[in-house]
Design a protein around this motif. Structure first.
Motif, PDB file in Angstrom:
ATOM      1  N   VAL A  52       1.019  -0.927  -0.470  1.00  9.04           N
ATOM      2  CA  VAL A  52      -0.066  -0.220   0.205  1.00  9.04           C
ATOM      3  C   VAL A  52       0.732   1.191   0.249  1.00  9.04           C
ATOM      4  O   VAL A  52       2.028   1.301   0.529  1.00  9.04           O
ATOM      5  N   ARG A  53       0.619   2.017  -0.991  1.00  8.43           N
ATOM      6  CA  ARG A  53       1.302   3.440  -0.729  1.00  8.43           C
ATOM      7  C   ARG A  53       1.189   4.141   0.897  1.00  8.43           C
ATOM      8  O   ARG A  53       0.012   3.792   1.114  1.00  8.43           O
ATOM      9  N   GLY A  54       2.387   5.096   1.110  1.00  5.34           N
ATOM     10  CA  GLY A  54       2.401   5.722   1.956  1.00  5.34           C
ATOM     11  C   GLY A  54       2.889   4.675   3.236  1.00  5.34           C
ATOM     12  O   GLY A  54       2.821   5.191   4.866  1.00  5.34           O
ATOM     13  N   ILE A  55       2.772   3.504   3.421  1.00  5.36           N
ATOM     14  CA  ILE A  55       2.968   1.992   4.272  1.00  5.36           C
ATOM     15  C   ILE A  55       4.424   2.140   4.245  1.00  5.36           C
ATOM     16  O   ILE A  55       4.329   1.352   3.213  1.00  5.36           O
ATOM     17  N   GLY A  56       5.346   1.807   5.566  1.00  4.43           N
ATOM     18  CA  GLY A  56       5.786   1.426   5.745  1.00  4.43           C
ATOM     19  C   GLY A  56       6.508   0.217   6.932  1.00  4.43           C
ATOM     20  O   GLY A  56       5.253   0.201   7.632  1.00  4.43           O
ATOM     21  N   ARG A  57       7.575  -0.320   7.068  1.00  8.88           N
ATOM     22  CA  ARG A  57       7.754  -1.554   8.108  1.00  8.88           C
ATOM     23  C   ARG A  57       7.529  -0.910   9.433  1.00  8.88           C
ATOM     24  O   ARG A  57       5.807  -1.676  10.295  1.00  8.88           O
ATOM     25  N   TRP A  58       7.082   0.057   9.557  1.00 10.63           N
ATOM     26  CA  TRP A  58       7.382   1.105  11.025  1.00 10.63           C
ATOM     27  C   TRP A  58       5.470   0.818  10.957  1.00 10.63           C
ATOM     28  O   TRP A  58       5.360   0.645  12.520  1.00 10.63           O
ATOM     29  N   THR A  59       5.178   1.220  10.325  1.00 14.74           N
ATOM     30  CA  THR A  59       3.274   1.518  10.141  1.00 14.74           C
ATOM     31  C   THR A  59       2.883   0.340  10.447  1.00 14.74           C
ATOM     32  O   THR A  59       2.229  -0.053  11.723  1.00 14.74           O
ATOM     33  N   VAL A  60       3.478  -0.784   9.478  1.00 18.72           N
ATOM     34  CA  VAL A  60       3.376  -1.949  10.049  1.00 18.72           C
ATOM     35  C   VAL A  60       3.190  -2.660  10.892  1.00 18.72           C
ATOM     36  O   VAL A  60       2.841  -3.399  12.209  1.00 18.72           O
ATOM     37  N   ASP A  61       4.852  -2.243  12.374  1.00 23.90           N
ATOM     38  CA  ASP A  61       4.842  -3.233  13.114  1.00 23.90           C
ATOM     39  C   ASP A  61       3.354  -2.065  14.942  1.00 23.90           C
ATOM     40  O   ASP A  61       3.696  -3.404  15.382  1.00 23.90           O
ATOM     41  N   MET A  62       3.704  -0.952  14.602  1.00 21.12           N
ATOM     42  CA  MET A  62       2.621  -0.753  15.541  1.00 21.12           C
ATOM     43  C   MET A  62       0.952  -0.871  14.936  1.00 21.12           C
ATOM     44  O   MET A  62       0.760  -1.183  16.198  1.00 21.12           O
ATOM     45  N   PHE A  63       0.724  -1.058  13.893  1.00 25.66           N
ATOM     46  CA  PHE A  63      -0.518  -1.891  13.680  1.00 25.66           C
ATOM     47  C   PHE A  63      -0.171  -3.015  14.181  1.00 25.66           C
ATOM     48  O   PHE A  63      -1.493  -3.557  14.520  1.00 25.66           O
ATOM     49  N   ALA A  64       0.495  -3.996  13.536  1.00 27.89           N
ATOM     50  CA  ALA A  64       0.739  -5.489  14.375  1.00 27.89           C
ATOM     51  C   ALA A  64       0.438  -5.235  15.880  1.00 27.89           C
ATOM     52  O   ALA A  64      -0.382  -6.297  16.382  1.00 27.89           O
ATOM     53  N   ILE A  65       1.360  -4.772  16.831  1.00 26.48           N
ATOM     54  CA  ILE A  65       1.089  -4.621  18.108  1.00 26.48           C
ATOM     55  C   ILE A  65       0.218  -4.255  18.498  1.00 26.48           C
ATOM     56  O   ILE A  65      -0.688  -4.412  19.588  1.00 26.48           O
ATOM     57  N   PHE A  66      -0.876  -2.911  18.347  1.00 29.52           N
ATOM     58  CA  PHE A  66      -1.810  -2.189  19.350  1.00 29.52           C
ATOM     59  C   PHE A  66      -2.981  -3.081  18.083  1.00 29.52           C
ATOM     60  O   PHE A  66      -4.289  -2.710  19.018  1.00 29.52           O
ATOM     61  N   SER A  67      -3.125  -2.798  17.277  1.00 33.16           N
ATOM     62  CA  SER A  67      -4.298  -3.186  16.652  1.00 33.16           C
ATOM     63  C   SER A  67      -4.216  -4.666  16.178  1.00 33.16           C
ATOM     64  O   SER A  67      -6.106  -5.016  16.431  1.00 33.16           O
ATOM     65  N   LEU A  68      -3.837  -5.955  16.057  1.00 32.12           N
ATOM     66  CA  LEU A  68      -4.252  -7.149  16.326  1.00 32.12           C
ATOM     67  C   LEU A  68      -3.490  -7.430  17.417  1.00 32.12           C
ATOM     68  O   LEU A  68      -3.337  -9.340  17.518  1.00 32.12           O
ATOM     69  N   ARG A  69      -2.548  -7.062  18.198  1.00 29.53           N
ATOM     70  CA  ARG A  69      -2.307  -7.747  19.749  1.00 29.53           C
ATOM     71  C   ARG A  69      -1.071  -9.205  18.864  1.00 29.53           C
ATOM     72  O   ARG A  69      -0.873 -10.146  19.863  1.00 29.53           O
ATOM     73  N   ARG A  70      -0.363  -8.817  17.874  1.00 23.17           N
ATOM     74  CA  ARG A  70       0.408  -9.676  17.483  1.00 23.17           C
ATOM     75  C   ARG A  70       1.960  -9.476  18.638  1.00 23.17           C
ATOM     76  O   ARG A  70       2.278  -9.096  18.881  1.00 23.17           O
ATOM     77  N   PRO A  71       2.328 -10.712  19.122  1.00 26.70           N
ATOM     78  CA  PRO A  71       2.619 -11.011  20.237  1.00 26.70           C
ATOM     79  C   PRO A  71       4.859 -11.022  20.383  1.00 26.70           C
ATOM     80  O   PRO A  71       5.534 -11.184  21.195  1.00 26.70           O
ATOM     81  N   ASN A  72       4.740 -11.527  19.141  1.00 23.33           N
ATOM     82  CA  ASN A  72       6.248 -11.372  18.796  1.00 23.33           C
ATOM     83  C   ASN A  72       7.247 -10.216  17.658  1.00 23.33           C
ATOM     84  O   ASN A  72       7.183 -10.288  16.666  1.00 23.33           O
ATOM     85  N   ILE A  73       7.076  -8.592  17.927  1.00 22.40           N
ATOM     86  CA  ILE A  73       7.115  -7.206  17.057  1.00 22.40           C
ATOM     87  C   ILE A  73       8.002  -7.238  17.633  1.00 22.40           C
ATOM     88  O   ILE A  73       8.000  -6.576  18.427  1.00 22.40           O
ATOM     89  N   LEU A  74       9.111  -6.965  16.798  1.00 21.45           N
ATOM     90  CA  LEU A  74      10.307  -6.154  17.373  1.00 21.45           C
ATOM     91  C   LEU A  74      10.470  -4.928  15.937  1.00 21.45           C
ATOM     92  O   LEU A  74      10.936  -5.155  15.162  1.00 21.45           O
ATOM     93  N   PRO A  75      10.148  -3.944  16.326  1.00 18.35           N
ATOM     94  CA  PRO A  75      10.228  -2.291  15.594  1.00 18.35           C
ATOM     95  C   PRO A  75      11.471  -1.975  15.063  1.00 18.35           C
ATOM     96  O   PRO A  75      11.834  -1.136  17.000  1.00 18.35           O
ATOM     97  N   VAL A  76      12.581  -2.396  14.982  1.00 19.71           N
ATOM     98  CA  VAL A  76      13.560  -2.321  15.189  1.00 19.71           C
ATOM     99  C   VAL A  76      14.293  -1.165  14.571  1.00 19.71           C
ATOM    100  O   VAL A  76      15.128  -0.247  14.579  1.00 19.71           O
ATOM    101  N   GLY A  77      13.285  -0.020  13.466  1.00 17.69           N
ATOM    102  CA  GLY A  77      13.539   1.087  13.151  1.00 17.69           C
ATOM    103  C   GLY A  77      12.546   2.320  14.283  1.00 17.69           C
ATOM    104  O   GLY A  77      12.479   3.521  13.929  1.00 17.69           O
ATOM    105  N   ASP A  78      12.395   2.282  15.764  1.00 17.66           N
ATOM    106  CA  ASP A  78      11.922   3.175  15.651  1.00 17.66           C
ATOM    107  C   ASP A  78      12.624   3.318  17.464  1.00 17.66           C
ATOM    108  O   ASP A  78      13.609   2.728  17.988  1.00 17.66           O
ATOM    109  N   LEU A  79      12.892   4.792  17.612  1.00 22.00           N
ATOM    110  CA  LEU A  79      14.543   5.043  18.047  1.00 22.00           C
ATOM    111  C   LEU A  79      13.836   4.848  19.771  1.00 22.00           C
ATOM    112  O   LEU A  79      15.462   5.251  20.892  1.00 22.00           O
TER     113      LEU A  79
END
Length: 436
Positions: free
Chosen positions: A240-267
C-alpha cells in the motif's frame, strides 16, 4: 330458340365455356395478390434486419474512446463494505498473556517488578479494533503534529457524515471503534480534489484511496490480515502506498496484538533497550538525556491530553506520554509539507505518528532505577560486538547510521524474549526517558 331467364342461370352456374375462365382468372388474381403481400412482408422484414445490424455496427464503430475525464459508474459495493458490515478485530488474544509474562520473567526477573508497576495496555485492555480506520488514521497522521492530525482526521470523517460535531474534541472524546467511519468503498470512490478539501495533501489523498481500493476489492480485509503470519502481513501492507515497516509494526502490536513484534526502526524502543541492558550490566551508569534529545512537552491544552484519535486501536484511559523523536515514523513516506500545523500547534508538539498510537505507556519515574539495578552485573554476556562502554556511548548520542542499535543487535539482545517480544517492547517505550 330464345333463351329463357332460368336457362341463363343454368348456364351461368355450369362450369363450362367462358364462365369457367372468368372464375379461374379471379382465383389466380387472388393467389397473386396473396403472394405479392407475402413477398412484400418478407421484403420488409428482410430490410429491417440488415438495417438493425448496420445500426448496431455503426454504434460500435462510433463509440467514444475512454479518457481520463470519462466518467465510469462504479460497481456496487461488496456486502462486507456496506455501512455497518465492516468486520472488526475481536477483543481477544491469540496467546496466553500469563504465559507470556512468565516467559519474560524467566528470561529476566526484573520483568516481574515491571509488570507490577505498569499495566501492558495493548494486551490487557482489550477492545475491538477497526483495521481500515486504524490504517487510514495512521496515514493521515504522518509527518505532522498531533493537533493538526486530529483536525484533519475529523474533517475527513465529517465529509461522509456532516451530522458529526464541528469540533474534533467533541467527537474524539467519545469515539469508539464502532462509531461512524467511512467505508472503504466510499473513500475509494471519492476524488482527490474532494479529499484535499479536508486538508489532505495530494500524496496522502492518493495513499488513502489506494488503501481503500484494496479493502473495497478484497485484496485487504480483516479476515486476511488476521490470517496472515507476521511476514505476510508486512508484505501485504507495504504494498500500500504510504505504509512502511514502522507503520506495519505499530499496527501489528496495537491493532492486531501480535505477540512477537520487534520494531527495529523505532528509536524510542532502541533507547529504552539501551537503558534496560546497560543497567543490567552496569549499576554505576546513571540514566540521563540531554534537553536537546527530548521533544517538547504535552499540548498546552490540557483538555486534549487524553483524547487520542486511536489510530491503532482503543484510546488510552490516561494521557499519552511525552514521546521523543525516537518514536516517530521512520521512512514510511517522503516528507509531506503540503499540510502543516499552525504556529501554535507546532510549538513543542510531538509527531502525530506517536500521539495517534493509543496506550503508549507513561514514562517511568526515576524510581525505576531500583528495578533496573536489581540485576546489575549479570553474568550473561552481551551479544558479540556490544560492550558496556559502547552501550554508554550510544546512549549519549553516538549513533550508528542514525540508530542507537542495529536490527541485528536488537534481535540478539531480545532473543530470550521471543516469542513474546511485543510485551517487552511496550515497556521499552516507558524506559526511553524519565518522567519529570
Amino acid at each position: 330458340m330464345p333463351v329463357t331467364r332460368s336457362a341463363t342461370r343454368s348456364v351461368s352456374s355450369t362450369p363450362v365455356g367462358g364462365s369457367n375462365v372468368t372464375t379461374t382468372a379471379a382465383l389466380s388474381s387472388a393467389v397473386k395478390s396473396s403472394k405479392r403481400k407475402a413477398v412484400e412482408e418478407s421484403t420488409t422484414t428482410a430490410k429491417k434486419t440488415p438495417r438493425a445490424k448496420k445500426a448496431k455496427s455503426s454504434d460500435k464503430s462510433a463509440a467514444t474512446p475512454l479518457t481520463s475525464d470519462t466518467f465510469i459508474p462504479p460497481p456496487p459495493p461488496p456486502l462486507q463494505n456496506e455501512p455497518g458490515k465492516e468486520t472488526l478485530v475481536p477483543a481477544v488474544l491469540t496467546f496466553s498473556f500469563e504465559e507470556a509474562k512468565a516467559h519474560l520473567i524467566r528470561a529476566d526477573h526484573r520483568f516481574e517488578d515491571i509488570f507490577i508497576k505498569l499495566k501492558c495496555k495493548p494486551f490487557e485492555s482489550l477492545e475491538q479494533v477497526h483495521p481500515f480506520r486504524a490504517l487510514v488514521e495512521s496515514i493521515l497522521g504522518q509527518q505532522i503534529s498531533w493537533l493538526a492530525a486530529r483536525s484533519i482526521i475529523h474533517r475527513f470523517t465529517r465529509m461522509y457524515d456532516p451530522s458529526l460535531p464541528e469540533k474534533p474534541a467533541d467527537y474524539s472524546a467519545s469515539k469508539s471503534p464502532t462509531s461512524f467511519f467511512p467505508t472503504p468503498y466510499q473513500v475509494a470512490n471519492t476524488d482527490i480534489v474532494t479529499l484535499k478539501s479536508a486538508g489532505l495533501s495530494t500524496r496522502k489523498a492518493e495513499y488513502v484511496k489506494d488503501l481503500a481500493a484494496r479493502f473495497a476489492d478484497g485484496r485487504l480485509s480483516t479476515e486476511n490480515l488476521l490470517a496472515a503470519d507476521d511476514e505476510n502481513l508486512a508484505e501485504m501492507l507495504i504494498e500500500v502506498r504510504g505504509i512502511g515497516r514502522w507503520t506495519v509494526d505499530m499496527f501489528a502490536i496495537f491493532s492486531l496484538r501480535r505477540p512477537n513484534i520487534l520494531p527495529v526502526g523505532d528509536l524510542g524502543v532502541q533507547r529504552g533497550m539501551l537503558r534496560w541492558f546497560l543497567s543490567r550490566h552496569s549499576s554505576k551508569h546513571a540514566f540521563t538525556l540531554s534537553p536537546h534529545k527530548l521533544s517538547g512537552g504535552e499540548p498546552k491544552d490540557d483538555k486534549t491530553k487524553g483524547a487520542s484519535t486511536s489510530a491503532m486501536g482503543p484510546p488510552p484511559t490516561t494521557p499519552a506520554p511525552r514521546t521523543t523523536s525516537g518514536s516517530r515514523l521512520t521512512g514510511d513516506v517522503e516528507p509531506d509539507n503540503d499540510v502543516l500545523p499552525t504556529s501554535s500547534e507546532s510549538q513543542s508538539q510531538t509527531p502525530a505518528s506517536n500521539k495517534l498510537i493509543p496506550a503508549l505507556p507513561e514514562p517511568f519515574t526515576p524510581s525505576i532505577d531500583k528495578t533496573l539495578e536489581a540485576d546489575a552485573m549479570n553474568t550473561e554476556p552481551l551479544p558479540e560486538g556490544l560492550s558496556v562502554a559502547n552501550l554508554k556511548s550510544r546512549l549519549e548520542g553516538k549513533k550508528i547510521k542514525g540508530a542507537f542499535l542495529t536490527p541485528k543487535e536488537m534481535e540478539d539482545l531480545t532473543a530470550s524474549w521471543a516469542p513474546y517480544r511485543s510485551i517487552g517492547v511496550y515497556y521499552m517505550w516507558a524506559l526511553s526517558e524519565e518522567k519529570n
